[in-house]
Design an enzyme around this catalytic site. Structure first.
Site, PDB file in Angstrom:
ATOM      1  CG  LEU A  13      -2.083   0.944   1.220  1.00 35.62           C
ATOM      2  CD1 LEU A  13      -3.041   0.625   0.068  1.00 35.62           C
ATOM      3  CD2 LEU A  13      -2.834   0.885   2.544  1.00 35.62           C
ATOM      4  CE  LYS A  27       6.914  16.903  16.059  1.00 38.95           C
ATOM      5  NZ  LYS A  27       5.974  17.145  17.177  1.00 38.95           N
ATOM      6  CG  MET A  28      10.752  17.806   7.934  1.00 35.66           C
ATOM      7  SD  MET A  28      11.821  16.789   6.890  1.00 35.66           S
ATOM      8  CE  MET A  28      12.048  15.352   7.942  1.00 35.66           C
ATOM      9  NE  ARG A  29       3.887  20.266  12.328  1.00 35.79           N
ATOM     10  CZ  ARG A  29       3.457  19.709  13.452  1.00 35.79           C
ATOM     11  NH1 ARG A  29       2.793  18.568  13.406  1.00 35.79           N
ATOM     12  NH2 ARG A  29       3.709  20.280  14.619  1.00 35.79           N
ATOM     13  CD  GLU A 192      16.066  -4.863 -12.066  1.00 33.86           C
ATOM     14  OE1 GLU A 192      15.173  -4.682 -11.214  1.00 33.86           O
ATOM     15  OE2 GLU A 192      15.835  -5.015 -13.282  1.00 33.86           O
ATOM     16  N   GLY A 228      17.277   3.580 -18.989  1.00 35.07           N
ATOM     17  CA  GLY A 228      16.739   4.911 -18.747  1.00 35.07           C
ATOM     18  C   GLY A 228      16.372   5.641 -20.026  1.00 35.07           C
ATOM     19  CG  ASP A 258       5.632  -1.227 -12.176  1.00 33.95           C
ATOM     20  OD1 ASP A 258       6.243  -2.306 -12.230  1.00 33.95           O
ATOM     21  OD2 ASP A 258       5.529  -0.564 -11.129  1.00 33.95           O
TER      22      ASP A 258
END
Length: 314
Positions: A13, A27-29, A192, A228, A258
């Site tokens: 997910l 701390k990043m919002r 790869e 690429g 994909d």
């Protein structure tokens, strides 16, 4: 026309968000996250739909995130064969640094699969295959799945009368690249390919050499190596082609592979000439990198770029 059956053993997910700037220790919002059903085969099915094609997706899921995953996938109107493997579905995170335009991807490995789990998945997948199917095994394997799973799948597909496109990485790719794997198509990118061959550099000459070598050693009927923006080198025992995309502005490389496999699957399923199937795949990958985040290719963008793909024998 062959039915396209995509296979996702290790779905994720995908959460995509952005921050004003990535800074260590602060701390990043985050922006409100976009949540998408990911994993190699699932993304191939999503891209096939965007290109106007159809497929069925065999996907292994497990609660609690597996339930959300199924809901998100079904909401896109995609056909699926769900296999409840009893192992929790994993999650991945992509964060865009708005200040630099960079994208950072954090991918978790997933839970360990024991033999009853992976054997159950293989049995269910075999039961789902039909003669003439084009089966697309794409993405990573969960921990615990045998390294020779692609070979096992190819053997089962051969008995059914189906053909397999293998698009994986790591040790499973090394095993799949050995002689007599039984794959119809073996596809890899230059990273790869470099790891597979133990090379310290990789350019067009290496891509050409590797594509030919994989076919010569009997690893697959069709071998494809992508590099690429330089395109793809694809070989069979009878012919070999280099297809290069037009220059485009890259927004995100996520989904290019994909999209390539999705367009390739459509081309092979439709029975298009070999070089045209490769060109279509190269155009889809080129279009995918122009879309933001985890977005995939579009039909209009792919067709526009297809007209500008160059084709040359090697």
């Amino acid at each position: 026309m062959s039915r396209i059956l995509t296979v996702t053993l290790n779905p994720a997910l995908d959460l995509t968000t952005g921050v004003a700037r990535l800074e260590e220790g602060r701390k990043m919002r985050c922006e409100p996250p976009q949540m998408d059903p990911g994993g190699g085969g699932a993304n191939v099915s999503r891209a096939i739909r965007k290109l106007g094609g159809a497929s069925e997706a065999f996907i292994c899921t497990g609660a609690p995130l597996g339930t959300t995953y199924r809901e998100r996938f079904a909401a896109e109107g995609l056909a699926a064969i769900w296999h409840d493997c009893g192992v929790p579905t994993r999650q991945s995170i992509a964060v865009h640094d708005r200040a630099t335009g960079g994208q950072y991807r954090f991918v978790f490995p997933g839970e360990l699969w024991g033999e009853p789990v992976w054997q159950g998945a293989l049995d269910a997948l075999t039961a789902a295959m039909r003669p003439g199917d084009l089966v697309v095994l794409s993405g990573s394997q969960p921990p615990g799945v045998p390294e020779d799973f692609p070979r096992r799948l190819c053997a089962m597909a051969g008995r059914v009368g189906a053909k397999v496109i293998v698009d994986t990485s790591g040790r499973p790719l090394e095993v799949a690249a050995q002689p007599n794997t039984g794959a119809h198509v073996l596809r890899m990118d230059h990273y790869e390919g470099m790891e597979l061959m133990g090379w310290t550099e990789f350019g067009p000459r290496e891509a050409e050499t590797l594509a030919r070598e994989l076919v010569d050693r009997g690893a697959a009927e069709i071998a494809i190596v992508t590099l690429g923006g330089d395109g793809a080198w694809a070989a069979t025992a009878e012919e070999a082609w280099h297809c290069a995309p037009p220059a485009v502005e890259v927004l995100s490389s996520t989904g290019a592979g994909d999209s390539f496999v999705a367009a390739l699957s459509i081309g092979l399923s439709d029975g298009r000439p070999f070089v045209e199937a490769i060109a279509f795949a190269v155009a889809a990958a080129a279009d995918a990198v122009t879309t933001p985040g985890t977005d995939l290719c579009t039909l209009d963008g792919t067709l526009e770029k297809l007209a500008r793909v160059t084709r040359a024998r090697f």
